[in-house]
Design a protein around this motif. Structure first.
Motif: not given
Length: 401
Positions: A87-106
């Motif tokens: 619902d609320s926008p978040r700053k890019w600096s606060q985002l984690t890989l999990e927030d971006l659905y990229l956990q274990d991307v490496g």
């Protein structure tokens, strides 16, 4: 492809291993041939076809996406992970890989690259040996341009460029697979009942036509003078393409095409099965079309042009822009015509009339036409070949003008 016997016409014991060249394979031709000759001919054809398929899905980096969706279909990967719109926008600096659905991307990218490179060098090397070493002395039986070969320097160039582009493709494929595995937004579904059997089958021609028509246009656009000079010209160094040529393309252009192909999963509901079957088919024929080998479409593929169609594109540059359907070229007037001449300096796919060219241009064009293998065409006849009377009439008119 006939006899198993092979006469090596080049190579030698002095060759050393060079991962950016396929020439080192020729040094081991005798050993490989001894093993291969123990396999029945029919079995050899099946193996070669399967290897071509593996190379096709690996060079795009999308093979990992197939594995992820198979895992989701059969419960090995949690399907409950779904996209959530905050619902609320978040700053890019606060985002984690999990927030971006990229956990274990490496890990995903590493696996994607490792397998893609292994298949590219291993299986791609096998395809090169199967035709370009094992059957080199019988090129008139299988090669689209049997009297012409790219130089060793260009062979090495296409593998170096292809390796760079393969890294980009595999990285994108790994990131997308990771995103889907972690429940990122997409329109992929797994239960046929969600949209019914009618859409399950209807989506096949919808997705296929979308992919083929959009890639026709992106390819044609990259043949506009500015984009051709700065990007696509790299790919056209290879007038006699090989299976390694398919990835020997500028990374920017390759990324455009890859993202274009994957776009449907974010636009409308697609079942993963039909979608990735189409992706595999498209990339499989990408290998076939760049192989330089006179492959012909099967009886059940009335829409599919033969490999000579795209080989003509490399030989004559700005013509035959389509891939898996030639209808787009016919509709838009970019299909190769017998009474037209095509060179690297004639843009936009229309060619130049035979009546407009000089005598030297005519002679150069005649040499190009002679280098084509009639066995690569339907009914083993090159309908673009001019008759003796037509050539004499043209030369007579050129002499008068």
């Amino acid at each position: 492809m006939g006899s198993r016997k092979n006469k090596r016409s080049r190579g030698g014991a002095g060759q050393t291993f060079d991962p950016m060249s396929v020439r080192w394979l020729e040094k081991h031709d005798g050993t490989i041939s001894k093993i291969w000759n123990k396999i029945p001919v029919s079995g050899g054809h099946v193996i070669a076809t399967f290897v071509t398929f593996l190379v096709g899905i690996s060079v795009s980096g999308d093979w990992l996406g197939i594995f992820v969706n198979v895992g989701k279909q059969f419960g090995y990967i949690d399907r409950e992970k779904t996209f959530i719109l905050h619902d609320s926008p978040r700053k890019w600096s606060q985002l984690t890989l999990e927030d971006l659905y990229l956990q274990d991307v490496g890990k995903f990218v590493l696996i994607s690259c490792a397998v893609s490179y292994s298949v590219y060098y291993g299986m791609g090397g096998f395809l090169h040996w199967y035709y370009y070493v094992r059957q080199r002395d019988r090129a008139e039986e299988w090669k689209c341009q049997p009297k012409k070969w790219i130089t060793p320097e260009l062979e090495r160039h296409e593998i170096i460029l292809g390796s760079m582009t393969l890294f980009v493709n595999s990285t994108i494929g790994g990131v997308l697979a990771c995103y889907v595995a972690n429940g990122g937004y997409s329109c992929i579904y797994y239960n046929i009942s969600d949209y019914g059997w009618i859409w399950f089958f209807l989506q096949i021609p919808v997705v296929y036509i979308y992919m083929d028509y959009t890639t026709y246009w992106i390819h044609r656009i990259y043949h506009w003078p500015f984009l051709y000079k700065h990007f696509h010209k790299l790919h056209h160094k290879y007038k006699q393409p090989t299976a390694f040529s398919v990835t020997a393309i500028h990374p920017v252009e390759s990324t455009n095409v890859q993202l274009l192909v994957i776009t449907p999963v974010f636009l409308f509901p697609v079942h993963w099965g039909p979608f990735y079957a189409i992706v595999a088919y498209v990339y499989y024929h990408g290998i076939i079309d760049h192989s330089g080998i006179a492959f012909k479409a099967q009886w059940w593929q009335p829409w599919q042009p033969d490999a000579i169609f795209h080989d003509n594109h490399h030989q004559y540059f700005h013509v035959n822009f389509g891939f898996n359907m030639e209808i787009w070229d016919r509709i838009h007037g970019t299909y190769r015509k017998k009474d037209r001449v095509y060179t690297e300096d004639i843009f936009y796919g229309q060619g130049k009339s035979l009546s407009e060219i000089s005598k030297s241009e005519l002679e150069a064009d005649m040499e190009e036409r002679k280098s084509e293998n009639p066995l690569a065409y339907r009914n083993n006849k090159n309908e673009n070949q001019l008759t003796k009377n037509e050539i004499q009439k043209l030369k007579k008119n050129k002499s008068r003008s």
